[in-house]
Design an enzyme around this catalytic site. Structure first.
Site, PDB file in Angstrom:
ATOM      1  N   HIS A   1       0.915   1.066 -12.857  1.00 17.59           N
ATOM      2  CA  HIS A   1       2.299  -0.277 -13.442  1.00 17.59           C
ATOM      3  C   HIS A   1       3.354   0.780 -13.385  1.00 17.59           C
ATOM      4  O   HIS A   1       4.173   1.042 -14.259  1.00 17.59           O
ATOM      5  CB  HIS A   1       1.091  -0.982 -14.649  1.00 17.59           C
ATOM      6  CG  HIS A   1       1.568  -1.924 -15.420  1.00 17.59           C
ATOM      7  ND1 HIS A   1       1.663  -3.239 -15.029  1.00 17.59           N
ATOM      8  CD2 HIS A   1       3.498  -1.946 -15.418  1.00 17.59           C
ATOM      9  CE1 HIS A   1       2.218  -3.830 -15.751  1.00 17.59           C
ATOM     10  NE2 HIS A   1       2.928  -3.342 -15.857  1.00 17.59           N
TER      11      HIS A   1
ATOM     12  N   MET B   1      -3.701  -6.705  -6.887  1.00 17.95           N
ATOM     13  CA  MET B   1      -3.830  -8.471  -7.233  1.00 17.95           C
ATOM     14  C   MET B   1      -4.725  -9.269  -7.969  1.00 17.95           C
ATOM     15  O   MET B   1      -4.516 -10.526  -7.975  1.00 17.95           O
ATOM     16  CB  MET B   1      -2.527  -8.957  -6.422  1.00 17.95           C
ATOM     17  CG  MET B   1      -1.213  -8.156  -6.113  1.00 17.95           C
ATOM     18  SD  MET B   1      -0.839  -7.101  -7.116  1.00 17.95           S
ATOM     19  CE  MET B   1       0.304  -9.355  -8.000  1.00 17.95           C
TER      20      MET B   1
ATOM     21  N   THR C   1      -9.323  -1.132 -18.327  1.00 19.94           N
ATOM     22  CA  THR C   1     -10.062  -1.434 -19.589  1.00 19.94           C
ATOM     23  C   THR C   1     -10.578  -2.792 -19.044  1.00 19.94           C
ATOM     24  O   THR C   1      -9.360  -3.320 -18.344  1.00 19.94           O
ATOM     25  CB  THR C   1      -9.997  -1.131 -20.860  1.00 19.94           C
ATOM     26  OG1 THR C   1      -8.354  -1.964 -21.130  1.00 19.94           O
ATOM     27  CG2 THR C   1      -9.949   0.464 -21.576  1.00 19.94           C
TER      28      THR C   1
ATOM     29  N   GLU D   1       6.245   6.301  -8.957  1.00 20.97           N
ATOM     30  CA  GLU D   1       4.667   6.308  -8.866  1.00 20.97           C
ATOM     31  C   GLU D   1       4.375   6.890  -7.503  1.00 20.97           C
ATOM     32  O   GLU D   1       3.516   8.039  -8.125  1.00 20.97           O
ATOM     33  CB  GLU D   1       4.915   4.659  -8.172  1.00 20.97           C
ATOM     34  CG  GLU D   1       5.491   3.645  -9.412  1.00 20.97           C
ATOM     35  CD  GLU D   1       5.064   2.231  -8.730  1.00 20.97           C
ATOM     36  OE1 GLU D   1       3.889   2.048  -8.827  1.00 20.97           O
ATOM     37  OE2 GLU D   1       5.804   1.404  -8.804  1.00 20.97           O
TER      38      GLU D   1
ATOM     39  N   GLY E   1       0.324  -1.473   0.168  1.00 18.68           N
ATOM     40  CA  GLY E   1      -0.141   0.244   0.221  1.00 18.68           C
ATOM     41  C   GLY E   1       1.179   1.565  -0.102  1.00 18.68           C
ATOM     42  O   GLY E   1       0.343   2.202   0.664  1.00 18.68           O
TER      43      GLY E   1
ATOM     44  N   ILE F   1      -7.471 -10.052 -10.541  1.00 19.89           N
ATOM     45  CA  ILE F   1      -7.820 -10.532 -12.362  1.00 19.89           C
ATOM     46  C   ILE F   1      -9.770  -9.658 -12.254  1.00 19.89           C
ATOM     47  O   ILE F   1     -10.034 -10.376 -11.202  1.00 19.89           O
ATOM     48  CB  ILE F   1      -8.004 -10.868 -13.382  1.00 19.89           C
ATOM     49  CG1 ILE F   1      -6.500 -11.123 -12.836  1.00 19.89           C
ATOM     50  CG2 ILE F   1      -8.438 -10.940 -14.280  1.00 19.89           C
ATOM     51  CD1 ILE F   1      -5.668 -11.923 -13.922  1.00 19.89           C
TER      52      ILE F   1
ATOM     53  N   ASN G   1       1.639   3.047  -2.924  1.00 20.27           N
ATOM     54  CA  ASN G   1       0.628   4.430  -3.339  1.00 20.27           C
ATOM     55  C   ASN G   1      -0.757   4.655  -2.556  1.00 20.27           C
ATOM     56  O   ASN G   1      -0.368   5.962  -2.438  1.00 20.27           O
ATOM     57  CB  ASN G   1       0.324   3.603  -4.903  1.00 20.27           C
ATOM     58  CG  ASN G   1       2.143   3.620  -5.627  1.00 20.27           C
ATOM     59  OD1 ASN G   1       2.267   4.620  -6.369  1.00 20.27           O
ATOM     60  ND2 ASN G   1       2.710   2.385  -6.263  1.00 20.27           N
TER      61      ASN G   1
HETATM   62  C1  GRF Z   1       3.634  -0.478  -7.926  1.00 19.48           C
HETATM   63  O1  GRF Z   1       5.195  -1.070  -8.183  1.00 19.48           O
HETATM   64  C2  GRF Z   1       2.306  -0.556  -8.519  1.00 19.48           C
HETATM   65  O2  GRF Z   1       2.767  -0.210  -9.254  1.00 19.48           O
HETATM   66  C3  GRF Z   1       2.115  -2.201  -9.162  1.00 19.48           C
HETATM   67  O3  GRF Z   1       1.650  -3.026  -7.855  1.00 19.48           O
HETATM   68  C4  GRF Z   1       2.508  -2.321  -6.616  1.00 19.48           C
HETATM   69  C5  GRF Z   1       1.876  -1.648  -5.457  1.00 19.48           C
HETATM   70  O4  GRF Z   1       3.130  -1.212  -4.624  1.00 19.48           O
HETATM   71  N1  GRF Z   1       0.494  -1.967  -9.356  1.00 19.48           N
HETATM   72  P1  GRF Z   1       2.368  -0.354  -3.300  1.00 19.48           P
HETATM   73  O5  GRF Z   1       1.239  -1.495  -2.516  1.00 19.48           O
HETATM   74  O6  GRF Z   1       1.786   0.970  -3.467  1.00 19.48           O
HETATM   75  O7  GRF Z   1       3.861  -0.070  -2.815  1.00 19.48           O
END
Ligand code: GRF
Length: 216
Positions: A111, A92, A143, A176, A14, A94, A16
């Site tokens: 991503h 994580m 999408t 990010e 978490g 789909i 991000n």
């Molecule tokens: C990040 O690298 C993001 O780009 C990818 O999954 C990772 C998640 O990291 N989709 P965090 O849980 O936000 O630390």
């Protein structure tokens, strides 16, 4: 003006999500994290959100007969909180086609590669194995096709000699944490528009790109 309510979906660390929560503490930030939903109950990200005073929900996908019924339960939680933008952040699962269709143009993902190169998993290792000299991160609309929706913005970083997946991932992650709050701000300000597969961001000078190339 009322702030845009963002629902963040996570499965893990978490960081991000934390960057979005942190950005939203600024008085002039036009969005707030209204709820964080995880499909994993004991994930560290949920605790981080709770410590920051953000509402959370753990909805295990294991309790549902198929993807769509899980997606509908997540969606109900988001709607209960008045969410206007869904931000996937290391989520994580789909999703069934129903979810991005339901949230069409109101769901984004981050991503850790420069899409369309290296969709999927273990993408930092893929970039190294391919001999890429440059990598980075992409924020895109979601999408039904995995990691393939319209690109909103990207940040580039070098792939340095001696990098392994962890050192490259850390370099990308720093970007990010800058890029995601920036894009959520633009979305909340109504500056992002979509025309077919192309995204335009109002207020970005003509001729400028939405690619950020920070110093390594
Ligand atoms: C990040 O690298 C993001 O780009 C990818 O999954 C990772 C998640 O990291 N989709 P965090 O849980 O936000 O630390």
């Amino acid at each position: 003006m009322a702030k845009l309510k963002v629902g963040v979906l996570i499965s893990g660390r978490g960081s991000n999500m934390a960057a979005l929560i942190e950005a939203a503490t600024a008085a002039d930030y036009p969005a707030e994290v209204a709820v964080v939903v995880s499909n994993v109950a004991d994930t560290p990200g949920l605790k981080t959100a709770q410590d920051a005073g953000v509402a959370t929900a753990a909805i295990s996908h294991k309790g549902f007969p198929d993807r769509e019924s899980f997606d509908r339960a997540v969606s109900a939680e988001l709607e209960k909180r008045g969410v206007g933008l869904v931000a996937l952040a290391g989520f994580m699962r789909i999703q069934s086609p129903w979810f991005p269709a339901h949230w069409k143009d109101r769901i984004i993902n981050i991503h850790p590669s420069l899409l369309p190169a290296f969709p999927g998993l273990r993408v930092q290792q893929q970039a190294i194995d391919a001999g890429s000299r440059i990598s980075g991160c992409t924020v895109h609309f979601v999408t039904a096709d995995l990691d393939a929706g319209p690109i909103i913005a990207q940040a580039a970083v070098p792939v340095l000699p001696g990098d392994d997946a962890d050192t490259l991932a850390a370099r990308i992650l720093r970007q990010e944490h800058r890029l995601y709050p920036m894009v959520v701000r633009w979305f909340a300000e109504g500056r992002i528009s979509l025309s077919g597969a192309k995204v335009a961001v109002a207020g970005v000078p003509k001729g400028a790109t939405l690619l950020f190339s920070p110093d390594p």
